[in-house]
Design an enzyme around this catalytic site. Sequence first.
Site, PDB file in Angstrom:
ATOM      1  N   HIS A   1      -1.472 -15.194  -2.522  1.00 13.56           N
ATOM      2  CA  HIS A   1      -1.062 -14.703  -3.840  1.00 13.56           C
ATOM      3  C   HIS A   1      -0.050 -15.590  -4.549  1.00 13.56           C
ATOM      4  O   HIS A   1       0.220 -15.396  -5.727  1.00 13.56           O
ATOM      5  CB  HIS A   1      -0.481 -13.289  -3.728  1.00 13.56           C
ATOM      6  CG  HIS A   1       0.903 -13.263  -3.167  1.00 13.56           C
ATOM      7  ND1 HIS A   1       1.143 -13.279  -1.823  1.00 13.56           N
ATOM      8  CD2 HIS A   1       2.111 -13.264  -3.764  1.00 13.56           C
ATOM      9  CE1 HIS A   1       2.455 -13.271  -1.614  1.00 13.56           C
ATOM     10  NE2 HIS A   1       3.070 -13.272  -2.772  1.00 13.56           N
TER      11      HIS A   1
HETATM   12  C1  UD1 Z   1       5.335 -11.040  -6.822  1.00 14.39           C
HETATM   13  C2  UD1 Z   1       6.543 -11.922  -6.492  1.00 14.39           C
HETATM   14  C3  UD1 Z   1       6.326 -12.587  -5.136  1.00 14.39           C
HETATM   15  C4  UD1 Z   1       6.027 -11.543  -4.068  1.00 14.39           C
HETATM   16  C5  UD1 Z   1       4.839 -10.703  -4.509  1.00 14.39           C
HETATM   17  C6  UD1 Z   1       4.511  -9.612  -3.522  1.00 14.39           C
HETATM   18  C7  UD1 Z   1       7.660 -12.901  -8.446  1.00 14.39           C
HETATM   19  C8  UD1 Z   1       7.934 -14.155  -9.194  1.00 14.39           C
HETATM   20  N1  UD1 Z   1       6.741 -12.984  -7.477  1.00 14.39           N
HETATM   21  O1  UD1 Z   1       4.202 -11.896  -6.970  1.00 14.39           O
HETATM   22  O2  UD1 Z   1       7.506 -13.291  -4.770  1.00 14.39           O
HETATM   23  O3  UD1 Z   1       5.724 -12.199  -2.848  1.00 14.39           O
HETATM   24  O4  UD1 Z   1       5.130 -10.103  -5.794  1.00 14.39           O
HETATM   25  O5  UD1 Z   1       3.212  -9.145  -3.720  1.00 14.39           O
HETATM   26  O6  UD1 Z   1       8.253 -11.885  -8.726  1.00 14.39           O
HETATM   27  N2  UD1 Z   1      -1.075  -7.491 -11.007  1.00 14.39           N
HETATM   28  C9  UD1 Z   1      -1.991  -6.494 -11.153  1.00 14.39           C
HETATM   29  N3  UD1 Z   1      -1.704  -5.290 -10.567  1.00 14.39           N
HETATM   30  C10 UD1 Z   1      -0.558  -5.071  -9.881  1.00 14.39           C
HETATM   31  C11 UD1 Z   1       0.366  -6.109  -9.734  1.00 14.39           C
HETATM   32  C12 UD1 Z   1       0.085  -7.325 -10.296  1.00 14.39           C
HETATM   33  O7  UD1 Z   1      -3.035  -6.657 -11.767  1.00 14.39           O
HETATM   34  O8  UD1 Z   1      -0.347  -3.942  -9.402  1.00 14.39           O
HETATM   35  C13 UD1 Z   1      -1.321  -8.773 -11.656  1.00 14.39           C
HETATM   36  C14 UD1 Z   1      -0.279  -9.018 -12.741  1.00 14.39           C
HETATM   37  O9  UD1 Z   1      -0.617  -8.411 -13.946  1.00 14.39           O
HETATM   38  C15 UD1 Z   1      -0.254 -10.509 -12.831  1.00 14.39           C
HETATM   39  C16 UD1 Z   1      -0.510 -10.920 -11.391  1.00 14.39           C
HETATM   40  O10 UD1 Z   1      -1.141  -9.835 -10.731  1.00 14.39           O
HETATM   41  O11 UD1 Z   1      -1.310 -10.980 -13.623  1.00 14.39           O
HETATM   42  C17 UD1 Z   1       0.750 -11.320 -10.670  1.00 14.39           C
HETATM   43  O12 UD1 Z   1       1.647 -10.231 -10.535  1.00 14.39           O
HETATM   44  P1  UD1 Z   1       3.241 -10.456 -10.473  1.00 14.39           P
HETATM   45  O13 UD1 Z   1       3.920  -9.193 -10.201  1.00 14.39           O
HETATM   46  O14 UD1 Z   1       3.666 -11.221 -11.669  1.00 14.39           O
HETATM   47  O15 UD1 Z   1       3.493 -11.443  -9.257  1.00 14.39           O
HETATM   48  P2  UD1 Z   1       2.914 -11.422  -7.794  1.00 14.39           P
HETATM   49  O16 UD1 Z   1       1.922 -12.518  -7.696  1.00 14.39           O
HETATM   50  O17 UD1 Z   1       2.517 -10.068  -7.321  1.00 14.39           O
END
Ligand code: UD1
Length: 382
Positions: free
Chosen positions: A235
């Site tokens: 991820h």
């Molecule tokens: C975040 C943390 C990372 C941690 C991880 C745990 C930061 C910079 N990164 O990364 O350090 O290891 O969480 O999982 O804070 N999304 C969905 N549904 C969700 C959650 C996310 O669709 O429930 C999508 C978001 O809209 C976005 C992408 O996934 O497009 C990334 O989500 P984001 O929370 O920004 O970062 P993670 O990759 O989860």
Amino acid sequence: MKICHVVGARPQFVKYLPLNLATKKLNRECAADLVDVLVHTGQHYDYNMSRLFFDELGIKLPDYNLGAGGKLQAVQTAEVLVKCDEVFNKEDPDVVVVYGDTNSTIGAALAAVKLHIPVAHVEAGLRSFNKFMPEEINRIVVDHTSTLLFCPSQSATQQLQNEGFRRVLDNGKLMSLDYKFSDQSMIDKNNPMIVNTGDIMYDVMEHALKMAQSQSSIIADLALGDINFTLLTIHRAENTDHAEALKRVAEYVTDITSGGQVICPMHPRTAKACERHGVQFGSNVRIIDPVSYFDLLMLLESASGVLTDSGGLQKEAFWMKTPCITLREETEWIETIDSGWNVLFGTADCWPNAPEFVPSVYGDGNAAERMLHLLQLLPEHR
Ligand code: UD1
């Protein structure tokens, strides 16, 4: 004393659990009168990225949800900061506890310190020395705004000393459970204190593993009973944001697993990236929806190896004696490498030779008890 915990991403829900349980125990057995306020930033919002963890682990539902999910990094961080500021002004807590290295962690820490509320950082002192990672910037800033720095290992306490922190409890050795503080040891904002509390994820594993063994049916559901398989999770932005990086990971997975079955619970970020970059994993990779914590533990326990860019999984693999290849150029969890259980994919073309011995470098499963003890030493904020 009022303690405000801020969580937002999957691993943070899990890390909050032992502190909540320890708080309830202190209130019950020692009439401690600790008030626990839980703020969910909303960074993770899908059912199986958020609510599932609360339901499965019996975590109390958040008192606030800030709805800051699905945004660009800067917008998300800013929104967490502004909305936490509102909550902290209303609740006026004595301390804010933040976890790990996410945008939720940095937003909440900044909101607290600007209101002169002390911050306690769970998982302090970890570094990858790669400032292209958003998490690395978050860690550095949060550590340098915190009053209490709860380190999971002795090496993390050493790193903070290298960065100029002076007050470290007991030379960074694991804090004794009956440590007696003198008045002079009282902690204040201009005198941050570094403590090796051990890793709170070890508390969680100790608590959850037996429940997972009796409650999870994932191995049967996926018909993995007699099958040799590898667990895969990806991820990190560094692996998903550029087509070349994601293709490199996909090719590496194909090479290292040589056609053997791979189970990949796919993070929404990675699913979106595969679509955007037109990247496909080999036909031996079975992609499933993100799984619960119990299911993840059971997959990890049954897998012959794990390929991951997650920090938490590297340690869980280490505790469960499952060989791990980390899909990154570096790791913050250097002890897993030093002990021979983990290797970095930039340097490895084969699985590590699983040694028998797992050194106890991440504490003893009582991190939350130590943290609460220290939190109660903070002077009243109000
Ligand atoms: C975040 C943390 C990372 C941690 C991880 C745990 C930061 C910079 N990164 O990364 O350090 O290891 O969480 O999982 O804070 N999304 C969905 N549904 C969700 C959650 C996310 O669709 O429930 C999508 C978001 O809209 C976005 C992408 O996934 O497009 C990334 O989500 P984001 O929370 O920004 O970062 P993670 O990759 O989860």
